[in-house]
Design a protein around this motif. Structure first.
Motif, mmCIF file in Angstrom:
data_model
loop_
_atom_site.group_PDB
_atom_site.id
_atom_site.type_symbol
_atom_site.label_atom_id
_atom_site.label_comp_id
_atom_site.label_asym_id
_atom_site.label_seq_id
_atom_site.Cartn_x
_atom_site.Cartn_y
_atom_site.Cartn_z
ATOM 1 N N ALA A 63 0.835 -1.201 0.000
ATOM 2 C CA ALA A 63 0.000 0.000 0.000
ATOM 3 C C ALA A 63 0.865 1.244 0.000
ATOM 4 C CB ALA A 63 -0.923 -0.008 1.214
ATOM 5 N N ARG A 64 1.996 1.187 0.663
ATOM 6 C CA ARG A 64 2.888 2.351 0.706
ATOM 7 C C ARG A 64 3.475 2.633 -0.685
ATOM 8 N NH1 ARG A 64 5.611 5.176 4.727
ATOM 9 N NH2 ARG A 64 7.550 6.117 4.033
ATOM 10 N N ASP A 65 3.869 1.562 -1.396
ATOM 11 C CA ASP A 65 4.390 1.738 -2.761
ATOM 12 C C ASP A 65 3.333 2.332 -3.675
ATOM 13 O OD1 ASP A 65 6.808 0.647 -1.968
ATOM 14 O OD2 ASP A 65 6.269 -1.386 -2.635
ATOM 15 N N ARG A 66 2.115 1.847 -3.564
ATOM 16 C CA ARG A 66 1.030 2.378 -4.402
ATOM 17 C C ARG A 66 0.753 3.828 -4.048
ATOM 18 N NH1 ARG A 66 -2.354 -3.019 -3.877
ATOM 19 N NH2 ARG A 66 -1.830 -2.536 -1.759
ATOM 20 N N ALA A 116 -7.280 -0.267 -3.607
ATOM 21 C CA ALA A 116 -6.423 -1.153 -2.818
ATOM 22 C C ALA A 116 -6.149 -0.565 -1.440
ATOM 23 C CB ALA A 116 -5.100 -1.394 -3.559
ATOM 24 N N ALA A 117 -5.981 0.756 -1.378
ATOM 25 C CA ALA A 117 -5.708 1.394 -0.088
ATOM 26 C C ALA A 117 -6.940 1.384 0.809
ATOM 27 C CB ALA A 117 -5.218 2.820 -0.298
ATOM 28 N N SER A 118 -8.104 1.450 0.183
ATOM 29 C CA SER A 118 -9.322 1.509 0.999
ATOM 30 C C SER A 118 -9.817 0.126 1.400
ATOM 31 C CB SER A 118 -10.423 2.258 0.258
ATOM 32 O OG SER A 118 -10.844 1.514 -0.874
ATOM 33 N N ARG A 119 -9.343 -0.938 0.740
ATOM 34 C CA ARG A 119 -9.820 -2.290 1.045
ATOM 35 C C ARG A 119 -9.587 -2.666 2.512
ATOM 36 N NH1 ARG A 119 -8.143 -5.119 -3.306
ATOM 37 N NH2 ARG A 119 -10.066 -4.533 -4.304
ATOM 38 N N PRO A 120 -8.385 -2.440 3.077
ATOM 39 C CA PRO A 120 -8.232 -2.780 4.500
ATOM 40 C C PRO A 120 -9.170 -1.971 5.388
ATOM 41 C CG PRO A 120 -6.074 -2.452 3.493
ATOM 42 C CD PRO A 120 -7.109 -2.042 2.490
ATOM 43 N N LEU A 121 -9.371 -0.683 5.013
ATOM 44 C CA LEU A 121 -10.318 0.131 5.794
ATOM 45 C C LEU A 121 -11.721 -0.420 5.655
ATOM 46 C CD1 LEU A 121 -9.101 3.767 5.089
ATOM 47 C CD2 LEU A 121 -8.975 2.507 7.229
ATOM 48 N N ASP A 126 -12.571 -3.505 4.930
ATOM 49 C CA ASP A 126 -12.654 -4.751 5.690
ATOM 50 C C ASP A 126 -12.763 -4.467 7.188
ATOM 51 O OD1 ASP A 126 -12.476 -6.104 3.324
ATOM 52 O OD2 ASP A 126 -10.335 -6.601 3.544
ATOM 53 N N HIS A 127 -11.993 -3.477 7.637
ATOM 54 C CA HIS A 127 -12.035 -3.105 9.060
ATOM 55 C C HIS A 127 -13.423 -2.594 9.433
ATOM 56 C CE1 HIS A 127 -10.938 -1.414 12.928
ATOM 57 N NE2 HIS A 127 -11.444 -0.254 12.524
ATOM 58 N N TYR A 128 -13.963 -1.698 8.578
ATOM 59 C CA TYR A 128 -15.284 -1.157 8.888
ATOM 60 C C TYR A 128 -16.368 -2.217 8.742
ATOM 61 C CZ TYR A 128 -13.387 3.493 9.364
ATOM 62 O OH TYR A 128 -12.684 4.575 9.799
ATOM 63 N N ASP A 129 -16.225 -3.118 7.773
ATOM 64 C CA ASP A 129 -17.185 -4.206 7.645
ATOM 65 C C ASP A 129 -17.191 -5.060 8.905
ATOM 66 O OD1 ASP A 129 -17.943 -3.393 5.142
ATOM 67 O OD2 ASP A 129 -16.771 -4.911 4.056
ATOM 68 N N ALA A 130 -16.002 -5.373 9.415
ATOM 69 C CA ALA A 130 -15.909 -6.166 10.642
ATOM 70 C C ALA A 130 -16.493 -5.397 11.829
ATOM 71 C CB ALA A 130 -14.457 -6.548 10.919
#
Length: 166
Positions: free
Chosen positions: A4-7, A47-52, A54-58
């Motif tokens: 994510a940092r590279d992107r 791609a950067a928002s996917r972890p967020l 997933d976090h918010y979905d959880a």
């Protein structure tokens, strides 16, 4: 695989390049650069928002689960409170009815004794309200009946002792 940092760094360089072209008044170059970088920039954002996401979905799933558990607990507590209230109401009703019927049963017992010629029977106990009036009236009637019976018996005894005039 790019992190994510590279992107993020790639996206930042692309934006800086577009800004430089706009500053240099190369509008057409800036437009081409933006168009060339829109899809990669979108991919970087997704791609950067996917972890967020997933976090918010959880987090949302946990909140929904907790709300469901809380609603189940609340429902159970309401059922328990309703049953407890109904039980207490039934106990109170029983005690009230018993406080009325017990003295009435005693009055029936006293009247049964009187029916068997026991004029000394009395309704005992401390009552209030209508039951106190019933107790006083019944005891007063029994006392009066006992006195009259005693007088009647004593006059009958006196008459039977008197010599008969033949």
């Amino acid at each position: 695989m790019a992190t994510a940092r590279d992107r993020n760094d790639t996206f930042t360089r692309a934006v800086n390049t577009v800004v430089d072209r706009v500053v240099d008044h190369d509008q057409e170059g800036a437009r081409r650069l933006v168009l060339a970088n829109v899809e990669p920039a979108y991919d970087v954002l997704v791609a950067a928002s996917r972890p967020l996401s997933d976090h918010y979905d959880a987090a949302i799933q946990r909140s929904v689960t907790n709300a469901y558990i809380d609603s189940q607990l609340t429902t159970r507590l309401m059922v328990l409170a309703t049953l407890t209230s109904a039980g207490l109401g039934a106990v109170c009703a029983y005690l009230i009815i018993r406080s009325i019927t017990r003295p009435l049963h005693r009055a029936v017992e006293v009247l049964g004794r009187v029916a068997h010629r026991d004029l000394t029977a009395r309704l005992e106990g401390a009552h209030t309200g209508e039951l106190a009036v019933l107790q006083a009236s019944l005891n007063q009637a029994l006392t009066s009946l006992d006195r009259k019976s005693t007088r009647l018996n004593s006059s009958h005894v006196k008459r039977s002792r008197m010599p008969s005039s033949a």
